[in-house]
Design an enzyme around this catalytic site. Structure first.
Site, mmCIF file in Angstrom:
data_model
loop_
_atom_site.group_PDB
_atom_site.id
_atom_site.type_symbol
_atom_site.label_atom_id
_atom_site.label_comp_id
_atom_site.label_asym_id
_atom_site.label_seq_id
_atom_site.Cartn_x
_atom_site.Cartn_y
_atom_site.Cartn_z
ATOM 1 N N LYS A 66 0.804 -1.224 0.000
ATOM 2 C CA LYS A 66 0.000 0.000 0.000
ATOM 3 C C LYS A 66 0.840 1.279 0.000
ATOM 4 O O LYS A 66 0.403 2.306 -0.507
ATOM 5 C CB LYS A 66 -0.941 0.021 1.210
ATOM 6 C CG LYS A 66 -2.089 -0.974 1.118
ATOM 7 C CD LYS A 66 -3.017 -0.814 2.307
ATOM 8 C CE LYS A 66 -4.162 -1.793 2.253
ATOM 9 N NZ LYS A 66 -5.124 -1.595 3.352
ATOM 10 N N ASP A 102 -9.459 3.361 2.536
ATOM 11 C CA ASP A 102 -9.468 2.718 3.860
ATOM 12 C C ASP A 102 -10.062 3.626 4.927
ATOM 13 O O ASP A 102 -10.863 3.194 5.760
ATOM 14 C CB ASP A 102 -8.050 2.307 4.276
ATOM 15 C CG ASP A 102 -7.602 1.009 3.632
ATOM 16 O OD1 ASP A 102 -8.468 0.169 3.316
ATOM 17 O OD2 ASP A 102 -6.385 0.835 3.450
#
Length: 270
Positions: A66, A102
């Site tokens: 990520k 997220d």
């Protein structure tokens, strides 16, 4: 299947992911000629080059890529740039643009069950998910992040949160201080461990675990027994996935439908 669009997930490991089932069900529901596939990646740079060459229209990015994925993208959203983490890539006319859903996923999962304003929040973990959650929630309320590596916790202070090295004493203190405790680490994923000893949890707290396998982690089980309101990681998964789907297609999908698809998959693998 002519002109089938390709989407996918890159990370390592990816075999446990529910995202393929969820997104393929959404494509079918909305009559979109597309397929979503999981790709276990060892060489990230080559994987991104391959995705470009294949004309992949969108990707999700999971651990451990990520943060590293940023160097291989053509553009990054303002939020993702500040967070330093990307979990969604959109192919915009050949340009790979990174986003982070997220934080939005965690925020919407929490808001579904609890009022966040003026709540004190403890986040455990300063990895990709922890960074995004801390950044998003810090805009609304007071947030403390505890992390094993102090440097990574301190980095998040630029968001206006308090970052500290995880220790037994700090965990005890901030667990008592917090109204909401969030596990943003992999601890508890397919294992009988919890990042917070059960005796530190207290009645009327909120315990939120971003781990969704098992659905009720040890943290959530002990929190429920302590009288806490518990929120499982599947809620965050479907909300962040819904935001990814919206970025790819312009469609705002039904999170209840997504959750039911995921629950069916979990039921069949247990």
């Amino acid at each position: 299947m002519i002109n089938t669009q390709l989407y996918g997930l890159i990370g390592k490991p990816v075999e446990h992911s529910l995202s393929p089932a969820i997104h393929n069900a959404l494509f079918k529901k909305h009559k979109i000629n597309a397929v979503y596939l999981p790709f276990e990646v060892d060489d990230l740079e080559s994987a991104v080059k391959g995705a470009r060459a294949l004309g992949i229209q969108g990707l999700n990015v999971t651990m451990p890529y990520k943060e590293r994925i940023l160097e291989f993208l053509d553009g990054i959203s303002d939020d993702a740039k500040v967070i330093g983490s990307v979990n969604t890539i959109v192919n915009r006319e050949g340009k790979f643009v990174g986003y982070n859903t997220d934080g939005i996923g965690a925020l919407k999962a929490l808001k579904r069950f609890v009022e966040i304003k003026n709540k004190r929040i403890l986040v455990l973990g300063a990895g990709g998910a922890g960074r995004a959650i801390a950044y998003t929630l810090s805009k609304l309320t007071e947030v403390v992040v505890l992390n094993r590596t102090e440097r990574k916790a301190k980095e998040l202070e630029k968001f206006g949160v308090k970052g500290e090295k995880l220790s037994k004493g700090r965990l005890e203190y901030y667990s008592s201080w917090a109204d909401i405790v969030i596990n943003a680490t992999p601890i508890g994923m397919n294992e009988d461990r919890s990042p917070v000893p059960g005796e530190l949890l207290k009645k009327n707290q909120v315990a939120f675990d971003i781990v969704y396998s098992p659905l009720e982690t040890r943290l959530l089980m002990e929190a429920r027994e302590a009288g806490c309101l518990t929120i499982d990681g599947l809620w965050m998964l479907v909300y962040q996935g819904a935001e990814s789907f919206r970025l790819w297609t312009g469609i705002k999908p039904d999170v209840e439908f997504m959750r039911n698809v995921a629950l069916e998959v979990l039921k069949n693998v247990q």
